[in-house]
Design a protein around this motif. Sequence first.
Motif, PDB file in Angstrom:
ATOM      1  N   GLU A  44      23.589  -2.110 -72.288  1.00 26.82           N
ATOM      2  CA  GLU A  44      23.446  -0.649 -72.295  1.00 26.82           C
ATOM      3  C   GLU A  44      24.213   0.061 -71.180  1.00 26.82           C
ATOM      4  O   GLU A  44      24.441   1.262 -71.273  1.00 26.82           O
ATOM      5  CB  GLU A  44      21.967  -0.253 -72.172  1.00 26.82           C
ATOM      6  N   ILE A  45      24.584  -0.652 -70.121  1.00 27.51           N
ATOM      7  CA  ILE A  45      25.246   0.012 -68.991  1.00 27.51           C
ATOM      8  C   ILE A  45      26.223  -0.926 -68.290  1.00 27.51           C
ATOM      9  O   ILE A  45      25.991  -2.125 -68.195  1.00 27.51           O
ATOM     10  CB  ILE A  45      24.215   0.568 -67.987  1.00 27.51           C
ATOM     11  N   LEU A  46      27.312  -0.344 -67.836  1.00 21.87           N
ATOM     12  CA  LEU A  46      28.305  -1.062 -67.040  1.00 21.87           C
ATOM     13  C   LEU A  46      28.662  -0.158 -65.870  1.00 21.87           C
ATOM     14  O   LEU A  46      28.998   1.009 -66.064  1.00 21.87           O
ATOM     15  CB  LEU A  46      29.557  -1.358 -67.873  1.00 21.87           C
ATOM     16  N   ARG A  47      28.535  -0.698 -64.654  1.00 16.21           N
ATOM     17  CA  ARG A  47      28.854   0.073 -63.451  1.00 16.21           C
ATOM     18  C   ARG A  47      29.973  -0.659 -62.717  1.00 16.21           C
ATOM     19  O   ARG A  47      29.827  -1.810 -62.326  1.00 16.21           O
ATOM     20  CB  ARG A  47      27.636   0.215 -62.558  1.00 16.21           C
ATOM     21  N   LEU A  48      31.107   0.034 -62.541  1.00 16.62           N
ATOM     22  CA  LEU A  48      32.275  -0.518 -61.864  1.00 16.62           C
ATOM     23  C   LEU A  48      32.514   0.224 -60.558  1.00 16.62           C
ATOM     24  O   LEU A  48      32.493   1.454 -60.535  1.00 16.62           O
ATOM     25  CB  LEU A  48      33.521  -0.383 -62.742  1.00 16.62           C
ATOM     26  N   ARG A  49      32.753  -0.511 -59.479  1.00 16.98           N
ATOM     27  CA  ARG A  49      33.102   0.129 -58.199  1.00 16.98           C
ATOM     28  C   ARG A  49      34.581   0.465 -58.219  1.00 16.98           C
ATOM     29  O   ARG A  49      35.412  -0.354 -58.571  1.00 16.98           O
ATOM     30  CB  ARG A  49      32.815  -0.790 -57.024  1.00 16.98           C
ATOM     31  N   VAL A  50      34.873   1.727 -57.846  1.00 16.77           N
ATOM     32  CA  VAL A  50      36.243   2.186 -57.645  1.00 16.77           C
ATOM     33  C   VAL A  50      36.311   2.794 -56.246  1.00 16.77           C
ATOM     34  O   VAL A  50      35.286   2.952 -55.574  1.00 16.77           O
ATOM     35  CB  VAL A  50      36.690   3.209 -58.716  1.00 16.77           C
ATOM     36  N   LYS A  51      37.497   3.130 -55.805  1.00 14.97           N
ATOM     37  CA  LYS A  51      37.687   3.646 -54.452  1.00 14.97           C
ATOM     38  C   LYS A  51      36.803   4.866 -54.165  1.00 14.97           C
ATOM     39  O   LYS A  51      36.259   4.994 -53.081  1.00 14.97           O
ATOM     40  CB  LYS A  51      39.167   3.992 -54.259  1.00 14.97           C
ATOM     41  N   GLU A  52      36.628   5.743 -55.132  1.00 14.43           N
ATOM     42  CA  GLU A  52      35.888   6.992 -54.941  1.00 14.43           C
ATOM     43  C   GLU A  52      34.391   6.882 -55.217  1.00 14.43           C
ATOM     44  O   GLU A  52      33.682   7.863 -55.104  1.00 14.43           O
ATOM     45  CB  GLU A  52      36.457   8.101 -55.836  1.00 14.43           C
ATOM     46  N   GLY A  53      33.907   5.739 -55.682  1.00  8.98           N
ATOM     47  CA  GLY A  53      32.490   5.605 -56.026  1.00  8.98           C
ATOM     48  C   GLY A  53      32.302   4.597 -57.137  1.00  8.98           C
ATOM     49  O   GLY A  53      32.697   3.444 -57.019  1.00  8.98           O
ATOM     50  N   PHE A  54      31.713   5.060 -58.244  1.00  6.11           N
ATOM     51  CA  PHE A  54      31.444   4.180 -59.376  1.00  6.11           C
ATOM     52  C   PHE A  54      31.843   4.849 -60.683  1.00  6.11           C
ATOM     53  O   PHE A  54      31.668   6.053 -60.846  1.00  6.11           O
ATOM     54  CB  PHE A  54      29.948   3.842 -59.462  1.00  6.11           C
ATOM     55  N   ILE A  55      32.342   4.058 -61.609  1.00  5.08           N
ATOM     56  CA  ILE A  55      32.489   4.470 -63.000  1.00  5.08           C
ATOM     57  C   ILE A  55      31.284   3.875 -63.711  1.00  5.08           C
ATOM     58  O   ILE A  55      31.051   2.661 -63.639  1.00  5.08           O
ATOM     59  CB  ILE A  55      33.794   3.938 -63.626  1.00  5.08           C
ATOM     60  N   VAL A  56      30.507   4.721 -64.382  1.00  9.09           N
ATOM     61  CA  VAL A  56      29.323   4.267 -65.098  1.00  9.09           C
ATOM     62  C   VAL A  56      29.544   4.514 -66.584  1.00  9.09           C
ATOM     63  O   VAL A  56      29.750   5.652 -67.013  1.00  9.09           O
ATOM     64  CB  VAL A  56      28.053   5.003 -64.608  1.00  9.09           C
ATOM     65  N   VAL A  57      29.516   3.438 -67.348  1.00  7.37           N
ATOM     66  CA  VAL A  57      29.685   3.501 -68.797  1.00  7.37           C
ATOM     67  C   VAL A  57      28.334   3.195 -69.423  1.00  7.37           C
ATOM     68  O   VAL A  57      27.736   2.151 -69.143  1.00  7.37           O
ATOM     69  CB  VAL A  57      30.735   2.472 -69.283  1.00  7.37           C
ATOM     70  N   ALA A  58      27.829   4.103 -70.252  1.00  8.02           N
ATOM     71  CA  ALA A  58      26.563   3.904 -70.945  1.00  8.02           C
ATOM     72  C   ALA A  58      26.832   3.804 -72.433  1.00  8.02           C
ATOM     73  O   ALA A  58      27.731   4.470 -72.960  1.00  8.02           O
ATOM     74  CB  ALA A  58      25.609   5.057 -70.653  1.00  8.02           C
ATOM     75  N   GLY A  59      26.065   2.953 -73.098  1.00 10.91           N
ATOM     76  CA  GLY A  59      26.259   2.800 -74.531  1.00 10.91           C
ATOM     77  C   GLY A  59      25.319   1.778 -75.130  1.00 10.91           C
ATOM     78  O   GLY A  59      24.241   1.509 -74.597  1.00 10.91           O
ATOM     79  N   GLU A  60      25.774   1.186 -76.219  1.00 10.76           N
ATOM     80  CA  GLU A  60      24.992   0.188 -76.946  1.00 10.76           C
ATOM     81  C   GLU A  60      25.881  -1.012 -77.253  1.00 10.76           C
ATOM     82  O   GLU A  60      27.060  -0.860 -77.539  1.00 10.76           O
ATOM     83  CB  GLU A  60      24.478   0.790 -78.262  1.00 10.76           C
ATOM     84  N   ARG A  61      25.302  -2.188 -77.146  1.00 12.70           N
ATOM     85  CA  ARG A  61      26.022  -3.446 -77.431  1.00 12.70           C
ATOM     86  C   ARG A  61      27.320  -3.557 -76.628  1.00 12.70           C
ATOM     87  O   ARG A  61      28.331  -4.056 -77.136  1.00 12.70           O
ATOM     88  CB  ARG A  61      26.278  -3.586 -78.933  1.00 12.70           C
ATOM     89  N   LEU A  62      27.302  -3.079 -75.384  1.00 15.17           N
ATOM     90  CA  LEU A  62      28.488  -3.165 -74.532  1.00 15.17           C
ATOM     91  C   LEU A  62      28.719  -4.619 -74.133  1.00 15.17           C
ATOM     92  O   LEU A  62      27.772  -5.342 -73.799  1.00 15.17           O
ATOM     93  CB  LEU A  62      28.322  -2.319 -73.270  1.00 15.17           C
ATOM     94  N   HIS A  63      29.962  -5.033 -74.171  1.00 15.43           N
ATOM     95  CA  HIS A  63      30.318  -6.377 -73.717  1.00 15.43           C
ATOM     96  C   HIS A  63      31.752  -6.365 -73.202  1.00 15.43           C
ATOM     97  O   HIS A  63      32.544  -5.499 -73.543  1.00 15.43           O
ATOM     98  CB  HIS A  63      30.131  -7.417 -74.827  1.00 15.43           C
ATOM     99  N   VAL A  64      32.045  -7.350 -72.382  1.00  8.10           N
ATOM    100  CA  VAL A  64      33.378  -7.467 -71.787  1.00  8.10           C
ATOM    101  C   VAL A  64      34.237  -8.327 -72.704  1.00  8.10           C
ATOM    102  O   VAL A  64      33.917  -9.484 -72.975  1.00  8.10           O
ATOM    103  CB  VAL A  64      33.297  -8.083 -70.374  1.00  8.10           C
ATOM    104  N   GLU A  65      35.295  -7.756 -73.183  1.00  5.81           N
ATOM    105  CA  GLU A  65      36.250  -8.472 -74.046  1.00  5.81           C
ATOM    106  C   GLU A  65      37.300  -9.190 -73.199  1.00  5.81           C
ATOM    107  O   GLU A  65      37.756 -10.266 -73.546  1.00  5.81           O
ATOM    108  CB  GLU A  65      36.914  -7.466 -74.988  1.00  5.81           C
TER     109      GLU A  65
END
Length: 84
Positions: A44-65
């Motif tokens: 349901e959520i993916l949080r990535l650290r970037v230089k300015e903070g975080f990119i937060v991706v919300a959704g359903e059935r999220l997976h890393v390809e």
Amino acid sequence: MKKELLEAMFIPRDAVFKEYNLTAVGSRQLFVEGFEAIKELSPEILRLRVKEGFIVVAGERLHVEYFGDGEIMIKGRINSIQLK
């Protein structure tokens, strides 16, 4: 001065200043370049650290390809993308 030198050398700004790039394909695929670390990952959520903070991706059935060298391809139903 640095900006002019980069432009003269054809070096992308994001490569030097460690900026990130997001490329979305509809609401089913997201490609992120230039992130520093994965801080949270669930279907349901993916949080990535970037230089300015975080990119937060919300959704359903999220997976890393794909994952490697500061790049990640996320697939699933993407409902929102936020910079926090």
